[in-house]
Design an enzyme around this catalytic site. Structure first.
Site, short mmCIF file in Angstrom:
data_model
loop_
_atom_site.label_atom_id
_atom_site.label_comp_id
_atom_site.label_asym_id
_atom_site.label_seq_id
_atom_site.Cartn_x
_atom_site.Cartn_y
_atom_site.Cartn_z
N PRO A 1 0.79 -1.23 0.00
CA PRO A 1 0.00 0.00 0.00
C PRO A 1 0.83 1.28 0.00
O PRO A 1 1.87 1.36 0.64
CB PRO A 1 -0.81 -0.11 1.29
CG PRO A 1 -0.07 -1.06 2.15
CD PRO A 1 0.58 -2.03 1.22
N ASN A 2 0.33 2.22 -0.76
CA ASN A 2 0.85 3.59 -0.85
C ASN A 2 2.15 3.71 -1.65
O ASN A 2 2.62 4.82 -1.90
CB ASN A 2 1.03 4.22 0.55
CG ASN A 2 -0.28 4.27 1.30
OD1 ASN A 2 -1.28 4.78 0.77
ND2 ASN A 2 -0.33 3.72 2.50
N ARG B 1 12.87 4.66 12.83
CA ARG B 1 11.70 5.54 12.77
C ARG B 1 10.82 5.30 13.99
O ARG B 1 11.32 4.99 15.07
CB ARG B 1 10.96 5.29 11.44
CG ARG B 1 11.86 5.62 10.22
CD ARG B 1 11.12 5.40 8.91
NE ARG B 1 9.95 6.27 8.79
CZ ARG B 1 9.00 6.10 7.88
NH1 ARG B 1 9.07 5.09 7.02
NH2 ARG B 1 7.98 6.92 7.83
N ARG C 1 5.09 11.13 -2.52
CA ARG C 1 4.73 10.79 -1.14
C ARG C 1 5.92 11.03 -0.21
O ARG C 1 6.96 10.38 -0.34
CB ARG C 1 4.36 9.31 -1.10
CG ARG C 1 4.14 8.75 0.27
CD ARG C 1 4.13 7.23 0.26
NE ARG C 1 3.83 6.73 1.58
CZ ARG C 1 4.11 5.52 2.01
NH1 ARG C 1 4.70 4.65 1.22
NH2 ARG C 1 3.82 5.16 3.24
N HIS D 1 12.78 -2.32 2.26
CA HIS D 1 12.17 -1.03 2.61
C HIS D 1 13.07 0.09 2.14
O HIS D 1 14.30 0.00 2.25
CB HIS D 1 11.98 -0.90 4.12
CG HIS D 1 11.05 -1.93 4.67
ND1 HIS D 1 9.69 -1.84 4.53
CD2 HIS D 1 11.29 -3.10 5.29
CE1 HIS D 1 9.14 -2.91 5.07
NE2 HIS D 1 10.08 -3.70 5.53
N TYR E 1 11.00 9.03 1.52
CA TYR E 1 11.01 7.96 0.52
C TYR E 1 11.70 8.33 -0.79
O TYR E 1 11.81 7.49 -1.68
CB TYR E 1 9.57 7.52 0.24
CG TYR E 1 8.88 6.97 1.48
CD1 TYR E 1 9.39 5.83 2.12
CD2 TYR E 1 7.75 7.57 2.02
CE1 TYR E 1 8.79 5.34 3.27
CE2 TYR E 1 7.13 7.09 3.16
CZ TYR E 1 7.66 5.97 3.78
OH TYR E 1 7.07 5.47 4.91
N ALA F 1 2.97 -0.58 4.90
CA ALA F 1 2.53 -0.59 6.30
C ALA F 1 2.03 -1.97 6.75
O ALA F 1 1.98 -2.24 7.96
CB ALA F 1 1.45 0.46 6.50
N GLU G 1 12.57 -9.20 2.13
CA GLU G 1 11.79 -8.00 2.43
C GLU G 1 12.66 -6.76 2.24
O GLU G 1 13.79 -6.74 2.72
CB GLU G 1 11.28 -8.07 3.87
CG GLU G 1 10.41 -6.90 4.26
CD GLU G 1 9.90 -7.02 5.68
OE1 GLU G 1 9.15 -7.96 5.98
OE2 GLU G 1 10.27 -6.16 6.50
N ASN H 1 7.99 -5.48 -0.71
CA ASN H 1 7.91 -4.33 0.19
C ASN H 1 6.44 -4.27 0.62
O ASN H 1 5.59 -3.76 -0.13
CB ASN H 1 8.33 -3.04 -0.50
CG ASN H 1 8.30 -1.86 0.48
OD1 ASN H 1 7.74 -1.97 1.57
ND2 ASN H 1 8.91 -0.74 0.08
C1 DQA Z 1 8.09 1.33 3.88
C2 DQA Z 1 8.13 1.53 5.40
C3 DQA Z 1 6.77 1.34 6.01
O1 DQA Z 1 6.83 1.56 7.41
C4 DQA Z 1 5.77 2.31 5.42
O2 DQA Z 1 4.48 2.06 5.95
C5 DQA Z 1 5.76 2.28 3.95
C6 DQA Z 1 7.04 2.22 3.24
C7 DQA Z 1 9.45 1.63 3.21
O3 DQA Z 1 9.65 1.17 2.10
O4 DQA Z 1 10.27 2.35 3.80
O5 DQA Z 1 4.72 2.35 3.30
O6 DQA Z 1 7.76 -0.03 3.61
#
Ligand code: DQA
Length: 147
Positions: A9-10, A106, A17, A99, A22, A76, A97, A73
């Site tokens: 998501p996102n 964080r 964003r 990020h 990011y 959240a 995984e 990835n």
């Molecule tokens: C993320 C880190 C997560 O905590 C966050 O919710 C994201 C992006 C990252 O790639 O740094 O959506 O996965």
């Protein structure tokens, strides 16, 4: 070697964003980077992004018998989804995984990752380079385990 890049998501909003966290590269930019790098590593990448937890789980299930490895990835869902963790464990496909941000540096709630418990490992904090590191780590793992 077929590799699935699964973004949660996102991550479709990358580029605009929270760019100080990011970066300014879009998801398309990351996909193009991976399309350039993957062939040099004998890998064929496929990309899925979804904002839906169920769709992520289905994508992991559908990867069985199709993909040799997954770079995920979970966004959240990293911090909440026992279901995604169980899906990865259930299909038994080597998964890394990744990020963009360093989730350990964080907020406290970001320090927990359910999927990481069943992944080969986690790469966190290198911006878009996390994806390349994840791909390289995954391919190295698959090659070593297929000998
Ligand atoms: C993320 C880190 C997560 O905590 C966050 O919710 C994201 C992006 C990252 O790639 O740094 O959506 O996965």
């Amino acid at each position: 070697m077929k590799i699935l890049f699964l973004n949660g998501p996102n991550l479709n909003l990358l580029g605009t964003r929270e760019p100080d966290i990011y970066g300014k590269k879009t998801l398309k930019d990351i996909e193009n980077d991976m399309k350039n790098i993957a062939p040099k590593l004998d890998a064929l990448p496929t990309f899925i992004q979804t904002n839906d937890e169920a769709a992520m789980i289905d994508a992991i299930h559908n990867a069985r018998g199709v993909f040799h490895g997954i770079v995920i990835n979970p966004g959240a869902f990293t911090h909440t989804s026992i279901a995604i963790m169980d899906a990865i464990a259930g299909v038994d496909i080597p998964t890394v995984e990744v990020h963009l941000s360093n989730i350990h540096a964080r907020e406290e709630f970001r320090r927990t990752s359910y999927p990481a418990k069943v992944c080969i490992g986690q790469i966190s904090g290198f911006g878009v380079f996390s994806y390349e590191l994840g791909l390289r780590a995954l391919i190295n793992y698959i090659n070593q385990h297929n000998q």
